[in-house]
Design an enzyme around this catalytic site. Sequence first.
Site, PDB file in Angstrom:
ATOM      1  N   SER A  51       1.406  -1.246  -0.122  1.00  0.00           N
ATOM      2  CA  SER A  51      -0.331  -0.015   0.167  1.00  0.00           C
ATOM      3  C   SER A  51       1.526   1.440   0.033  1.00  0.00           C
ATOM      4  O   SER A  51       2.266   1.781  -0.919  1.00  0.00           O
ATOM      5  CB  SER A  51      -1.544  -0.170   0.770  1.00  0.00           C
ATOM      6  OG  SER A  51      -2.076   1.122   1.480  1.00  0.00           O
ATOM      7  N   ASP A  75      -9.903  -5.190  -4.526  1.00  0.00           N
ATOM      8  CA  ASP A  75      -9.247  -4.583  -3.498  1.00  0.00           C
ATOM      9  C   ASP A  75     -10.051  -3.500  -3.536  1.00  0.00           C
ATOM     10  O   ASP A  75     -10.347  -1.850  -4.326  1.00  0.00           O
ATOM     11  CB  ASP A  75      -8.036  -3.773  -4.362  1.00  0.00           C
ATOM     12  CG  ASP A  75      -6.910  -2.695  -3.389  1.00  0.00           C
ATOM     13  OD1 ASP A  75      -7.513  -2.115  -2.008  1.00  0.00           O
ATOM     14  OD2 ASP A  75      -5.891  -2.616  -3.230  1.00  0.00           O
ATOM     15  N   HIS A 104      -7.194  -5.840   0.217  1.00  0.00           N
ATOM     16  CA  HIS A 104      -6.005  -4.809  -0.074  1.00  0.00           C
ATOM     17  C   HIS A 104      -5.078  -5.582   0.498  1.00  0.00           C
ATOM     18  O   HIS A 104      -3.858  -5.225   0.811  1.00  0.00           O
ATOM     19  CB  HIS A 104      -6.708  -3.436   0.268  1.00  0.00           C
ATOM     20  CG  HIS A 104      -5.956  -2.723   0.324  1.00  0.00           C
ATOM     21  ND1 HIS A 104      -4.994  -2.240  -0.394  1.00  0.00           N
ATOM     22  CD2 HIS A 104      -4.599  -1.561   1.855  1.00  0.00           C
ATOM     23  CE1 HIS A 104      -4.674  -0.863  -0.229  1.00  0.00           C
ATOM     24  NE2 HIS A 104      -4.370  -0.775   1.100  1.00  0.00           N
TER      25      HIS A 104
END
Length: 246
Positions: A93, A192, A222
Amino acid sequence: MKMKQPEPFMFEGDERAVLLLHGFTGHSADMRMLGRYLNNEGYTCYAPIYRGHGKSPEELIGVTAEDWWEDVQQAYQELKDKGYQKIAVIGLSLGGVLGLRLAGNTPLQAVITMCSPMFFDNEQQLTIGFRQFAKDYKKLEGKEDDVIQAEVEQLVDDSKELFQEIATSIEKVKETVDMIYTPTFVVQATNDQMINTESANYIYDSVESDQKQITWYDNAGHAITFSKEKDKVHQDVAQFLASLDW
């Protein structure tokens, strides 16, 4: 209730070092299984924790996005100071965004992004993620629901400036991705819900490396390092790293 704070980890292996970078509101545990897997493959794996992370949500909004960039640079330098000359970076991320920034500023063997945002068009989702993190933390502290709700709302209000800093840092990296010539592997979960998944295509299409790869994982969200696909991710990451000229 006093909770045990997470700590950085360093799994020593051979001269090939991998810097593992966690995401926003996360910490080193998000990268531990991947780190163990790669260490078993021989790599030295180091996962720092950025300032404000791994602690209370109040401490998280007491720092800046540039603080985290400084922390990543320091972690890279720590590996260099230990004698590691060959370093790859893997970021989850926001950690992937920081990894791309590092690739644009320092010589790396590779950069691997995992569900990393390039388009800050989803501030609501960032707020949802932060809200959930704050709520879960305060539940672990044993607070009553009404107290938790009031404190979380105050935190969300206080975090607006930080979210804007995150947006600025993402945009800054997005504008310079086409200056990266480092071997790149883009890992992206199909399901995601936290980021715009077109980010993965943007990274893959923009980097100028002759050695680049993108892989989509249909049964992951995610938090891909904890997903049903994590074993496949581990294998694919190891395979990509093994293909490099170390």
